[in-house]
Design a protein around this motif. Structure first.
Motif, PDB file in Angstrom:
ATOM      1  N   GLY A   1       0.812  -1.211   0.000  1.00 48.07           N
ATOM      2  CA  GLY A   1       0.000   0.000   0.000  1.00 48.07           C
ATOM      3  C   GLY A   1       0.844   1.258   0.000  1.00 48.07           C
ATOM      4  N   VAL A   2       0.190   2.365   0.269  1.00 47.66           N
ATOM      5  CA  VAL A   2       0.826   3.682   0.266  1.00 47.66           C
ATOM      6  C   VAL A   2       1.307   4.029   1.669  1.00 47.66           C
ATOM      7  CG1 VAL A   2       0.404   6.146  -0.084  1.00 47.66           C
ATOM      8  CG2 VAL A   2      -0.556   4.478  -1.678  1.00 47.66           C
ATOM      9  N   GLN A   3       2.519   4.561   1.757  1.00 49.10           N
ATOM     10  CA  GLN A   3       3.046   5.066   3.022  1.00 49.10           C
ATOM     11  C   GLN A   3       2.840   6.578   3.060  1.00 49.10           C
ATOM     12  OE1 GLN A   3       4.650   3.480   5.775  1.00 49.10           O
ATOM     13  NE2 GLN A   3       3.741   1.669   4.827  1.00 49.10           N
ATOM     14  N   ARG A   4       2.124   7.042   4.074  1.00 43.67           N
ATOM     15  CA  ARG A   4       1.872   8.483   4.246  1.00 43.67           C
ATOM     16  C   ARG A   4       2.642   8.942   5.478  1.00 43.67           C
ATOM     17  NH1 ARG A   4      -3.287  10.049   1.947  1.00 43.67           N
ATOM     18  NH2 ARG A   4      -4.166   8.330   0.739  1.00 43.67           N
ATOM     19  N   LEU A   5       3.704   9.697   5.262  1.00 43.94           N
ATOM     20  CA  LEU A   5       4.608  10.086   6.338  1.00 43.94           C
ATOM     21  C   LEU A   5       4.729  11.608   6.399  1.00 43.94           C
ATOM     22  CD1 LEU A   5       7.428   7.488   5.542  1.00 43.94           C
ATOM     23  CD2 LEU A   5       5.566   7.239   7.205  1.00 43.94           C
ATOM     24  N   TRP A   6       4.947  12.127   7.623  1.00 44.41           N
ATOM     25  CA  TRP A   6       5.226  13.557   7.755  1.00 44.41           C
ATOM     26  C   TRP A   6       6.314  13.754   8.797  1.00 44.41           C
ATOM     27  CZ3 TRP A   6       4.578  16.694  12.116  1.00 44.41           C
ATOM     28  CH2 TRP A   6       3.821  16.170  13.165  1.00 44.41           C
ATOM     29  N   TYR A   7       6.994  14.883   8.709  1.00 48.30           N
ATOM     30  CA  TYR A   7       8.097  15.188   9.622  1.00 48.30           C
ATOM     31  C   TYR A   7       8.116  16.684   9.908  1.00 48.30           C
ATOM     32  CZ  TYR A   7      10.305  16.809   5.323  1.00 48.30           C
ATOM     33  OH  TYR A   7      10.558  17.466   4.150  1.00 48.30           O
ATOM     34  N   MET A   8       8.800  17.037  10.960  1.00 45.59           N
ATOM     35  CA  MET A   8       8.983  18.443  11.305  1.00 45.59           C
ATOM     36  C   MET A   8      10.271  18.555  12.107  1.00 45.59           C
ATOM     37  SD  MET A   8       6.159  21.045  12.945  1.00 45.59           S
ATOM     38  CE  MET A   8       5.569  19.782  14.086  1.00 45.59           C
ATOM     39  N   GLY A   9      11.126  19.511  11.756  1.00 41.66           N
ATOM     40  CA  GLY A   9      12.362  19.648  12.501  1.00 41.66           C
ATOM     41  C   GLY A   9      13.354  20.575  11.826  1.00 41.66           C
ATOM     42  N   PRO A  10      14.543  20.723  12.440  1.00 44.96           N
ATOM     43  CA  PRO A  10      15.546  21.651  11.918  1.00 44.96           C
ATOM     44  C   PRO A  10      16.314  21.080  10.734  1.00 44.96           C
ATOM     45  CG  PRO A  10      16.359  20.594  13.909  1.00 44.96           C
ATOM     46  CD  PRO A  10      14.937  20.133  13.730  1.00 44.96           C
ATOM     47  N   MET A  11      16.657  21.956   9.792  1.00 46.09           N
ATOM     48  CA  MET A  11      17.490  21.664   8.632  1.00 46.09           C
ATOM     49  C   MET A  11      18.628  22.681   8.622  1.00 46.09           C
ATOM     50  SD  MET A  11      15.582  19.205   7.362  1.00 46.09           S
ATOM     51  CE  MET A  11      13.920  18.693   7.871  1.00 46.09           C
ATOM     52  N   PHE A  12      19.660  22.422   7.805  1.00 44.94           N
ATOM     53  CA  PHE A  12      20.854  23.261   7.849  1.00 44.94           C
ATOM     54  C   PHE A  12      21.389  23.515   6.442  1.00 44.94           C
ATOM     55  CE2 PHE A  12      20.372  20.688  11.587  1.00 44.94           C
ATOM     56  CZ  PHE A  12      20.582  21.561  12.643  1.00 44.94           C
ATOM     57  N   ARG A  13      21.546  24.789   6.101  1.00 44.45           N
ATOM     58  CA  ARG A  13      22.163  25.164   4.832  1.00 44.45           C
ATOM     59  C   ARG A  13      23.014  26.412   5.038  1.00 44.45           C
ATOM     60  NH1 ARG A  13      17.344  24.595   0.239  1.00 44.45           N
ATOM     61  NH2 ARG A  13      16.586  22.536   0.894  1.00 44.45           N
ATOM     62  N   TYR A  14      24.201  26.402   4.455  1.00 49.51           N
ATOM     63  CA  TYR A  14      25.083  27.560   4.577  1.00 49.51           C
ATOM     64  C   TYR A  14      24.683  28.585   3.520  1.00 49.51           C
ATOM     65  CZ  TYR A  14      29.246  30.306   5.502  1.00 49.51           C
ATOM     66  OH  TYR A  14      30.110  31.318   5.844  1.00 49.51           O
ATOM     67  N   GLU A  15      23.672  29.387   3.851  1.00 48.03           N
ATOM     68  CA  GLU A  15      23.169  30.414   2.956  1.00 48.03           C
ATOM     69  C   GLU A  15      23.434  31.788   3.559  1.00 48.03           C
ATOM     70  OE1 GLU A  15      19.352  29.269   0.639  1.00 48.03           O
ATOM     71  OE2 GLU A  15      18.976  28.740   2.725  1.00 48.03           O
ATOM     72  N   ARG A  16      23.266  32.835   2.729  1.00 48.37           N
ATOM     73  CA  ARG A  16      23.337  34.192   3.245  1.00 48.37           C
ATOM     74  C   ARG A  16      22.062  34.452   4.055  1.00 48.37           C
ATOM     75  NH1 ARG A  16      26.005  38.703   1.399  1.00 48.37           N
ATOM     76  NH2 ARG A  16      26.530  37.617  -0.558  1.00 48.37           N
ATOM     77  N   PRO A  17      22.166  34.710   5.357  1.00 49.74           N
ATOM     78  CA  PRO A  17      20.965  34.923   6.161  1.00 49.74           C
ATOM     79  C   PRO A  17      20.192  36.146   5.680  1.00 49.74           C
ATOM     80  CG  PRO A  17      22.868  34.508   7.557  1.00 49.74           C
ATOM     81  CD  PRO A  17      23.391  34.732   6.176  1.00 49.74           C
ATOM     82  N   GLY A  18      18.880  36.057   5.748  1.00 46.48           N
ATOM     83  CA  GLY A  18      18.018  37.163   5.344  1.00 46.48           C
ATOM     84  C   GLY A  18      16.648  36.989   5.951  1.00 46.48           C
ATOM     85  N   THR A  19      15.706  37.807   5.499  1.00 44.06           N
ATOM     86  CA  THR A  19      14.353  37.742   6.025  1.00 44.06           C
ATOM     87  C   THR A  19      13.750  36.367   5.748  1.00 44.06           C
ATOM     88  OG1 THR A  19      14.059  40.101   5.618  1.00 44.06           O
ATOM     89  CG2 THR A  19      12.060  38.789   5.956  1.00 44.06           C
ATOM     90  N   GLY A  20      13.422  35.658   6.801  1.00 48.26           N
ATOM     91  CA  GLY A  20      12.841  34.329   6.645  1.00 48.26           C
ATOM     92  C   GLY A  20      13.825  33.269   6.205  1.00 48.26           C
ATOM     93  N   ARG A  21      15.120  33.592   6.169  1.00 42.66           N
ATOM     94  CA  ARG A  21      16.130  32.622   5.717  1.00 42.66           C
ATOM     95  C   ARG A  21      17.228  32.531   6.768  1.00 42.66           C
ATOM     96  NH1 ARG A  21      18.006  35.074   1.561  1.00 42.66           N
ATOM     97  NH2 ARG A  21      16.553  34.201   0.026  1.00 42.66           N
ATOM     98  N   GLN A  22      17.406  31.348   7.329  1.00 39.40           N
ATOM     99  CA  GLN A  22      18.422  31.109   8.338  1.00 39.40           C
ATOM    100  C   GLN A  22      19.285  29.914   7.939  1.00 39.40           C
ATOM    101  OE1 GLN A  22      18.875  32.991  11.191  1.00 39.40           O
ATOM    102  NE2 GLN A  22      17.273  34.350  10.424  1.00 39.40           N
ATOM    103  N   ARG A  23      20.459  29.799   8.539  1.00 45.13           N
ATOM    104  CA  ARG A  23      21.314  28.648   8.269  1.00 45.13           C
ATOM    105  C   ARG A  23      20.836  27.412   9.027  1.00 45.13           C
ATOM    106  NH1 ARG A  23      27.073  32.021   8.142  1.00 45.13           N
ATOM    107  NH2 ARG A  23      26.724  32.847   6.030  1.00 45.13           N
ATOM    108  N   GLN A  24      20.252  27.626  10.183  1.00 42.84           N
ATOM    109  CA  GLN A  24      19.453  26.567  10.807  1.00 42.84           C
ATOM    110  C   GLN A  24      18.003  27.017  10.691  1.00 42.84           C
ATOM    111  OE1 GLN A  24      20.326  24.794  14.736  1.00 42.84           O
ATOM    112  NE2 GLN A  24      18.152  25.028  15.205  1.00 42.84           N
ATOM    113  N   PHE A  25      17.206  26.232   9.988  1.00 44.76           N
ATOM    114  CA  PHE A  25      15.811  26.582   9.782  1.00 44.76           C
ATOM    115  C   PHE A  25      14.962  25.339  10.011  1.00 44.76           C
ATOM    116  CE2 PHE A  25      17.698  25.165   5.872  1.00 44.76           C
ATOM    117  CZ  PHE A  25      16.735  24.403   5.235  1.00 44.76           C
ATOM    118  N   HIS A  26      13.670  25.513  10.013  1.00 42.13           N
ATOM    119  CA  HIS A  26      12.767  24.406  10.330  1.00 42.13           C
ATOM    120  C   HIS A  26      11.803  24.168   9.171  1.00 42.13           C
ATOM    121  CE1 HIS A  26      14.274  25.788  14.204  1.00 42.13           C
ATOM    122  NE2 HIS A  26      13.976  24.602  14.683  1.00 42.13           N
ATOM    123  N   GLN A  27      11.546  22.910   8.921  1.00 42.19           N
ATOM    124  CA  GLN A  27      10.610  22.530   7.871  1.00 42.19           C
ATOM    125  C   GLN A  27       9.548  21.577   8.406  1.00 42.19           C
ATOM    126  OE1 GLN A  27      12.702  20.816   4.519  1.00 42.19           O
ATOM    127  NE2 GLN A  27      12.950  22.793   3.512  1.00 42.19           N
TER     128      GLN A  27
END
Length: 429
Positions: free
Chosen positions: A101-127
């Protein structure tokens, strides 16, 4: 010694903001559980190869933005820059595909990207993200988009624009890539530096360039839709019809390609005038196979919580948590009884704050007013001797005396009074 501060691109989420996060998290759990999605939690760091193979070495995320390090065993590890690859790795490793059958999964937590920080954009962010694995049916595409719309509307964001495109099959994109490179090569010197680099590594990402001169060049570029096979075009038309049938408003964006290599067919984003892309996703039918699993058709999305909450804070500038009862006391016996009273109130479902200062009643009353509590419980020597408590409803000043022993049985009545006051918003008892 110098003051130690949070690293650039990271931030503390303070108590004054936490109510927004709690609202979003609670809404997500409610919406997703009703849609039969189950939560999954994967590690924050993974083997680097997972992202190189899954996301694509030619992407900006892998090429420029990952936090990669070697552990003591000289293994290359990476802080997760997104959630899908880790979920798919868990899906394969734990044999979830064998459950049928189909697997229906969800997640929530911190992610990390070395980006230029700005409005709504962080190097540690949450999805917040969902993954629906095991179905290539066009209804799966429509369903996950509809769930995202339900969630965004439930938290109060009703003015985001849904943009939609089709990336077709791998063969469709390969054909389009050749056409796009042939068109852009004569303009290479006029492209912005990032687009010049992408022309060799990942030309479809040039469509997403924010450079004005590059966008002018792209105005006459071939469109991805022109390279879609008849089957891909029909599939996309059917997805659009399902969204229309569901009453979901969308706009077609032929330049929408998403930033990760694993996408195919349906791609979509939710756009905000202030923050740009708040979230998005699409179909990734080849990713499970790419990571060593069986052929599994899949689709998902992710929403950036910092950007979403930034929008919520503009819509609802104050969303402080509220206290039901603030407890003030003075005197040795009264202070001991106040401690017990606080625990009694909490066990019967109230939010109670105990003043621990030991200062004069006047100062404690001022703190009670600032706390935002609905009522103040007062214990002095007289109350301690009589085993009573004075209840002062702060908005009206009305005061009454209650027996401490009766409070558990009065809990239902007090709950009704609190609810009524909050509903009216005027402090009337």
């Amino acid at each position: 010694m110098g003051l130690i501060q949070a690293q650039r691109g990271t931030r503390d989420i303070l108590p004054s903001e936490i109510a927004y996060w709690q609202q979003v998290e609670a809404t997500a759990r409610s919406i997703l559980s009703r849609a039969a999605f189950e939560e999954i939690r994967t590690p924050i760091f993974e083997q680097t190869d997972l992202f190189e193979r899954g996301i694509g070495e030619a992407t900006d995320v892998v090429g420029k933005e990952m936090y990669t390090f070697q552990d003591k065993g000289e293994r290359s590890l990476t802080l997760r820059p997104e959630g899908t690859a880790g979920v798919v790795r868990a899906f394969i490793e734990h044999g979830l595909h064998a459950q049928g059958g189909v697997q229906r999964l969800w997640y929530m937590g911190p992610m990390f990207r070395y980006e230029r920080p700005g409005t709504g954009r962080q190097r540690q962010f949450h999805q917040l993200g969902v993954e629906l694995l095991g179905s290539g049916n066009i209804r799966a595409d429509a369903e996950v988009i509809a769930i995202a719309v339900d969630f965004l509307q439930a938290v109060g964001l009703t003015d985001l624009q849904l943009e939609l495109n089709s990336l077709g099959t791998r063969e469709d994109r390969s054909q389009y890539r050749s056409l796009l490179v042939d068109y852009l090569t004569p303009y290479k010197a006029d492209l912005d530096p990032d687009s010049q680099d992408r022309l060799r590594r990942n030309p479809l990402r040039i469509l997403d360039s924010k450079d004005a001169k590059t966008q002018t060049i792209l105005q006459e570029a071939p469109r991805l839709g022109q390279s879609l096979s008849a089957a891909s075009q029909e599939r996309f038309a059917n997805v659009q019809q399902l969204l229309t049938d569901l009453g979901i408003v969308y706009a077609l964006n032929p330049k929408l390609v998403r930033g990760l290599d694993y996408y195919s067919h349906t791609a979509f984003e939710f756009q905000s005038a202030q923050f740009g892309t708040v979230g998005g996703g699409g179909r990734y039918d080849g990713l499970v196979t790419e990571l060593g699993g069986p052929e599994t058709l899949a689709i998902g999305w992710a929403i950036g919580l910092e950007r979403l909450i930034g929008l919520l804070q503009q819509l609802k500038p104050t969303q402080a948590t509220t206290t039901d009862f603030y407890i003030v006391s003075k005197g040795e016996d009264a202070e001991l009884q106040a401690l017990k009273l606080a625990q009694t109130l909490r066990k019967t479902g109230f939010k109670a704050e105990l003043d621990l200062s030991g200062s004069a009643f006047g100062k404690q009353f001022k703190r009670a007013d600032r706390s935002g509590a609905i009522a103040c419980f007062i214990l002095g020597d007289a109350e301690a001797a009589n085993q009573t408590v004075q209840v002062k409803w702060l908005a009206t000043g009305e005061q009454q005396s209650l027996s401490q022993a009766d409070l558990p049985t009065l809990a239902s009545t007090l709950h009704q009074q609190i609810a009524s006051i909050r509903e009216k918003g005027n402090g009337a008892v």
